[in-house]
Write a protein that holds these residues in place. Structure first.
Motif, short mmCIF file in Angstrom:
data_model
loop_
_atom_site.label_atom_id
_atom_site.label_comp_id
_atom_site.label_asym_id
_atom_site.label_seq_id
_atom_site.Cartn_x
_atom_site.Cartn_y
_atom_site.Cartn_z
N CYS A 40 -4.28 4.02 -2.22
CA CYS A 40 -4.88 3.25 -3.35
C CYS A 40 -4.03 2.07 -3.42
O CYS A 40 -4.63 0.97 -3.80
CB CYS A 40 -4.58 4.11 -4.68
N GLN A 41 -2.82 2.12 -3.10
CA GLN A 41 -2.22 0.74 -3.15
C GLN A 41 -2.65 -0.19 -2.30
O GLN A 41 -2.72 -1.64 -2.10
CB GLN A 41 -0.59 0.96 -2.75
N ILE A 42 -3.07 0.19 -0.74
CA ILE A 42 -3.47 -0.67 -0.10
C ILE A 42 -4.74 -1.08 -0.27
O ILE A 42 -5.14 -2.32 -0.01
CB ILE A 42 -3.51 0.13 1.44
N VAL A 43 -5.76 -0.34 -0.77
CA VAL A 43 -7.12 -0.82 -1.06
C VAL A 43 -6.91 -1.80 -2.36
O VAL A 43 -7.75 -2.86 -2.37
CB VAL A 43 -7.98 0.34 -1.76
N GLY A 44 -5.99 -1.60 -3.15
CA GLY A 44 -5.87 -2.53 -4.31
C GLY A 44 -5.36 -3.90 -3.82
O GLY A 44 -5.64 -4.86 -4.41
N SER A 45 -4.47 -3.98 -2.85
CA SER A 45 -3.90 -5.13 -2.22
C SER A 45 -4.62 -5.60 -1.22
O SER A 45 -4.49 -7.09 -0.60
CB SER A 45 -2.46 -4.90 -1.98
N GLY A 46 -5.55 -4.89 -0.29
CA GLY A 46 -6.09 -5.48 0.71
C GLY A 46 -5.07 -5.11 2.18
O GLY A 46 -5.61 -4.80 3.09
N GLU A 47 -3.86 -5.24 1.86
CA GLU A 47 -2.78 -5.33 2.86
C GLU A 47 -1.54 -5.06 2.17
O GLU A 47 -1.22 -5.80 1.16
CB GLU A 47 -2.99 -6.33 3.71
N ALA A 48 -0.59 -4.13 2.95
CA ALA A 48 0.81 -4.05 2.21
C ALA A 48 1.65 -3.72 3.29
O ALA A 48 1.34 -3.10 4.40
CB ALA A 48 0.59 -2.88 0.99
N CYS A 49 2.79 -4.21 3.19
CA CYS A 49 4.00 -4.05 3.94
C CYS A 49 4.63 -2.65 3.63
O CYS A 49 4.66 -2.42 2.43
CB CYS A 49 4.73 -5.07 4.28
N VAL A 50 5.39 -2.24 4.46
CA VAL A 50 6.15 -1.03 4.22
C VAL A 50 7.23 -1.11 2.89
O VAL A 50 6.98 -0.16 2.18
CB VAL A 50 7.02 -0.50 5.59
N ARG A 51 7.87 -2.17 2.88
CA ARG A 51 8.72 -2.39 1.96
C ARG A 51 8.32 -2.36 0.59
O ARG A 51 8.51 -1.51 -0.25
CB ARG A 51 9.51 -3.63 2.06
N ASP A 52 6.91 -3.13 0.53
CA ASP A 52 5.99 -3.22 -0.73
C ASP A 52 5.65 -1.67 -1.01
O ASP A 52 5.40 -1.59 -2.42
CB ASP A 52 4.85 -4.30 -0.49
N LEU A 53 5.20 -1.14 -0.05
CA LEU A 53 4.63 0.21 -0.38
C LEU A 53 5.80 1.04 -1.03
O LEU A 53 5.32 2.01 -1.71
CB LEU A 53 3.85 0.81 0.77
N GLU A 54 6.91 1.13 -0.25
CA GLU A 54 7.88 1.96 -0.89
C GLU A 54 8.27 1.52 -2.27
O GLU A 54 8.50 2.34 -3.11
CB GLU A 54 9.00 1.77 0.12
N GLN A 55 8.38 0.17 -2.56
CA GLN A 55 8.67 -0.10 -4.01
C GLN A 55 7.46 0.16 -4.80
O GLN A 55 7.92 0.74 -6.15
CB GLN A 55 8.89 -1.70 -4.12
N SER A 56 6.42 -0.08 -4.72
CA SER A 56 5.22 0.20 -5.53
C SER A 56 4.91 1.63 -5.71
O SER A 56 4.66 2.07 -6.78
CB SER A 56 3.92 -0.62 -5.07
N THR A 57 5.00 2.52 -4.70
CA THR A 57 4.83 4.00 -4.70
C THR A 57 5.99 4.88 -5.33
O THR A 57 5.73 5.85 -5.78
CB THR A 57 4.14 4.69 -3.62
N GLY A 58 7.26 4.38 -4.93
CA GLY A 58 8.43 5.17 -5.11
C GLY A 58 8.37 6.39 -4.14
O GLY A 58 9.51 7.08 -4.01
N ILE A 59 7.68 6.32 -3.22
CA ILE A 59 7.87 7.17 -1.78
C ILE A 59 8.97 6.69 -0.94
O ILE A 59 8.86 5.53 -0.44
CB ILE A 59 6.75 7.42 -1.09
N LYS A 60 9.88 7.35 -0.73
CA LYS A 60 11.14 7.12 0.06
C LYS A 60 10.86 7.59 1.44
O LYS A 60 10.20 8.46 1.88
CB LYS A 60 12.55 7.74 -0.74
N GLN A 61 11.62 6.69 2.16
CA GLN A 61 11.73 7.25 3.76
C GLN A 61 12.56 8.54 3.74
O GLN A 61 13.57 8.76 2.70
CB GLN A 61 12.67 6.34 4.44
#
Length: 111
Positions: A40-61
């Protein structure tokens, strides 16, 4: 029998089985809530980096890396490296079509 009635004999069952198998594999890949959230985050932005995905989703390494790895292995996302950052975008037209519907129904926020 009307002309609108489907002729069961004209159905290519083997092709239908192959399509069903392909659809089942896609849905299996989409059946995890973290993967859906990432897509959903990738579709919404078209492209996303790992750091942004971690921040926007709250999914941790390492869960983030694991779920992105599953999406990569299943051919649902492409990666692009820029320096030390890895960017993700949707790779599969089938996944994009499904995710666009899911995004509109479940991810997009009313503004």
């Amino acid at each position: 029998m009307s002309t609108d009635t489907l002729n069961v004999e004209s159905i290519d069952v083997e092709a239908l089985k192959a399509s069903a198998s392909k659809a089942s594999a896609l849905l299996k890949s989409l059946s995890h809530s973290d993967r859906l959230l990432l897509l959903c985050q990738i579709v919404g932005s078209g492209e996303a980096c790992v750091r942004d995905l971690e921040q926007s989703t709250g999914i941790k390494q390492p869960s983030l890396s694991q779920q992105l790895g599953v999406l990569r292995e299943n051919g649902l996302v492409n990666t692009r490296r820029e320096g030390r950052q890895i960017f993700y975008s949707i790779a599969s037209e089938d996944a994009l079509a499904v995710m666009q519907v899911l995004y509109q129904r479940f991810c997009a926020t009313d503004e």
